[in-house]
Design a protein around this motif. Structure first.
Motif, short mmCIF file in Angstrom:
data_model
loop_
_atom_site.label_atom_id
_atom_site.label_comp_id
_atom_site.label_asym_id
_atom_site.label_seq_id
_atom_site.Cartn_x
_atom_site.Cartn_y
_atom_site.Cartn_z
N TRP A 20 0.83 -1.21 0.00
CA TRP A 20 0.00 0.00 0.00
C TRP A 20 0.85 1.25 0.00
CZ3 TRP A 20 -3.52 -2.17 4.46
CH2 TRP A 20 -4.27 -3.23 3.95
N ASP A 21 2.04 1.17 0.60
CA ASP A 21 2.94 2.31 0.56
C ASP A 21 3.32 2.64 -0.89
OD1 ASP A 21 4.79 4.23 1.98
OD2 ASP A 21 6.26 3.07 0.85
N THR A 24 0.12 4.13 -2.67
CA THR A 24 -0.22 5.50 -2.31
C THR A 24 0.81 6.48 -2.85
OG1 THR A 24 0.86 5.22 -0.14
CG2 THR A 24 -1.51 4.85 -0.24
N THR A 25 2.06 6.03 -2.98
CA THR A 25 3.09 6.88 -3.56
C THR A 25 2.85 7.12 -5.05
OG1 THR A 25 4.74 6.09 -1.96
CG2 THR A 25 5.57 7.12 -3.96
N ALA A 26 2.35 6.10 -5.73
CA ALA A 26 2.14 6.18 -7.18
C ALA A 26 0.87 6.92 -7.56
CB ALA A 26 2.11 4.77 -7.77
N GLY A 27 -0.10 7.00 -6.66
CA GLY A 27 -1.38 7.61 -6.99
C GLY A 27 -2.29 6.63 -7.70
N PHE A 28 -3.50 7.08 -8.03
CA PHE A 28 -4.47 6.19 -8.67
C PHE A 28 -5.33 6.95 -9.67
CE2 PHE A 28 -8.74 4.40 -8.95
CZ PHE A 28 -8.46 3.10 -9.35
N VAL A 29 -5.46 6.38 -10.86
CA VAL A 29 -6.36 6.90 -11.88
C VAL A 29 -7.14 5.71 -12.44
CG1 VAL A 29 -6.58 8.05 -14.11
CG2 VAL A 29 -4.79 8.77 -12.50
N PRO A 30 -8.47 5.74 -12.41
CA PRO A 30 -9.24 4.61 -12.94
C PRO A 30 -9.09 4.49 -14.44
CG PRO A 30 -10.69 6.43 -12.38
CD PRO A 30 -9.33 6.81 -11.88
N GLU A 31 -9.27 3.27 -14.94
CA GLU A 31 -9.18 3.05 -16.38
C GLU A 31 -10.31 3.79 -17.11
OE1 GLU A 31 -9.30 -1.09 -17.26
OE2 GLU A 31 -7.45 -1.56 -16.18
N PHE A 53 -9.59 6.87 -2.74
CA PHE A 53 -8.14 6.69 -2.67
C PHE A 53 -7.55 7.47 -1.48
CE2 PHE A 53 -3.82 8.07 -3.86
CZ PHE A 53 -3.22 6.82 -4.01
N GLY A 54 -8.05 8.68 -1.27
CA GLY A 54 -7.57 9.48 -0.14
C GLY A 54 -7.86 8.81 1.19
N GLY A 55 -9.03 8.18 1.31
CA GLY A 55 -9.35 7.46 2.53
C GLY A 55 -8.41 6.29 2.76
N LEU A 56 -8.10 5.55 1.70
CA LEU A 56 -7.18 4.42 1.83
C LEU A 56 -5.76 4.90 2.14
CD1 LEU A 56 -8.50 2.25 -1.13
CD2 LEU A 56 -8.69 1.73 1.31
N GLY A 249 -11.26 -2.23 0.78
CA GLY A 249 -11.27 -0.98 0.04
C GLY A 249 -10.38 -1.02 -1.19
N TRP A 250 -9.17 -1.57 -1.05
CA TRP A 250 -8.27 -1.67 -2.20
C TRP A 250 -8.85 -2.62 -3.25
CZ3 TRP A 250 -4.74 1.73 -3.19
CH2 TRP A 250 -4.07 2.39 -2.15
N GLU A 251 -9.49 -3.71 -2.80
CA GLU A 251 -10.12 -4.62 -3.75
C GLU A 251 -11.23 -3.92 -4.55
OE1 GLU A 251 -11.53 -7.82 -1.35
OE2 GLU A 251 -9.56 -8.80 -1.17
N LEU A 252 -12.04 -3.15 -3.84
CA LEU A 252 -13.13 -2.44 -4.50
C LEU A 252 -12.61 -1.34 -5.43
CD1 LEU A 252 -15.62 -2.13 -1.51
CD2 LEU A 252 -16.06 -3.35 -3.65
N LEU A 253 -11.54 -0.67 -5.02
CA LEU A 253 -10.95 0.37 -5.88
C LEU A 253 -10.50 -0.24 -7.20
CD1 LEU A 253 -10.20 3.46 -5.66
CD2 LEU A 253 -7.87 2.66 -5.22
N ASP A 254 -9.85 -1.39 -7.14
CA ASP A 254 -9.41 -2.06 -8.36
C ASP A 254 -10.59 -2.55 -9.19
OD1 ASP A 254 -6.73 -1.63 -7.79
OD2 ASP A 254 -6.51 -3.52 -6.72
N LEU A 255 -11.62 -3.07 -8.50
CA LEU A 255 -12.80 -3.57 -9.21
C LEU A 255 -13.52 -2.47 -9.94
CD1 LEU A 255 -14.87 -5.87 -9.75
CD2 LEU A 255 -16.01 -5.18 -7.63
#
Length: 261
Positions: A20-21, A24-31, A53-56, A249-255
């Motif tokens: 997770w470190d 969170t360093t890389a950030g997240f953008v959905p497809e 993402f901010g919550g995670l 949460g991470w699973e749902l973010l990816d889903l």
């Protein structure tokens, strides 16, 4: 007081904290074209994906701080609980936002969270404006922007009859029910309330907890002295509730952030 078993269980999560470190360093953008990318179009100033993402990220930050304390062999009777509280709310917020299957519910929750973000930011800026003798140009510009966005979102919500309030306790309950089943909501609420007591400088969460000991005889008023210290055993439920909600949460973010096959 901490048992070797409690330490071993918590240390078993550190591999995920490392993953997770990196995330969170890389950030997240959905497809592009994913459900979450479509959700993000609804309110771009605070996109659903970034609220989740901010919550995670916040949850990971707090869990990582607890890890530092564990590795330093130093725990605290109240401060550790305040870190657990931040970890729990951050993870629960992500699950709450992402768990609903239907977009309408996700957007209702997302607009509610965004409204809370705007309101809290505006309140802070409002106080900040009162401090200098002369207006600060940068602060005034940011305040005007936040005030404008808050009003626009309020109008958007009122136009479709939405008035949901941001309720941390309800978010914890809904997240636990979504992740582990409805029967867990009450137990999650008891953990949350104990952690909230510690975060507000109240001593009652230490009463009856693992490691709290009576250290004097009872006086004529029926009162006695007690001593409480940091304990992994006492923190175990809170830690794993926050950790497992983070996993969900991470699973749902990816889903939600992936295009369905």
């Amino acid at each position: 007081m901490s048992t070797p078993d409690a330490l071993q269980q918590i240390e078993g999560t550190f591999g995920d904290l490392d993953l997770w470190d990196a995330r969170t360093t890389a950030g997240f953008v959905p497809e592009p074209g994913s459900p979450l990318a479509l959700d993000d179009e609804d309110w771009k100033p605070w996109r659903l994906s970034q609220l989740a993402f901010g919550g995670l990220a916040a949850s990971h930050d707090h869990l990582e701080a607890i890890r530092v304390h564990i590795e330093a062999r130093r725990l605290f009777p109240l401060a550790t609980d305040t870190l657990l509280r931040g970890a729990l709310l951050g993870a629960a917020q992500a699950v709450w936002l992402l768990a609903p299957e239907d977009q309408a519910t996700r957007l209702d929750f997302s607009r509610c969270a965004a409204a809370e973000m705007h309101r809290r930011h505006r309140e802070w800026l409002s106080d900040l404006r009162k401090i200098p003798a002369e207006p600060h140009e940068g602060t005034e510009k940011v305040y005007a922007h936040v005030f404008k966005r808050e009003g626009e979102l309020q109008a958007k919500r009122e136009a479709i009859g939405q008035a949901r309030k941001f309720d941390s306790t309800n978010i914890i309950e809904r997240a636990a029910a979504a992740a582990f089943g409805p029967a867990t909501a009450t137990e999650a609420r008891t953990v949350w309330r104990a952690l909230s007591g510690a975060a507000h400088g109240l001593s009652w969460p230490m009463l009856g907890r693992v490691g709290t000991q009576q250290t004097s005889a009872v006086d004529d008023d029926g009162m006695a002295d007690f001593r409480s210290g940091g304990s992994l055993d006492a923190s175990l439920n809170g830690y794993f509730l926050a950790y497992r909600l983070s996993v969900k949460g991470w699973e749902l973010l990816d889903l939600r952030g992936s295009v369905p096959a």
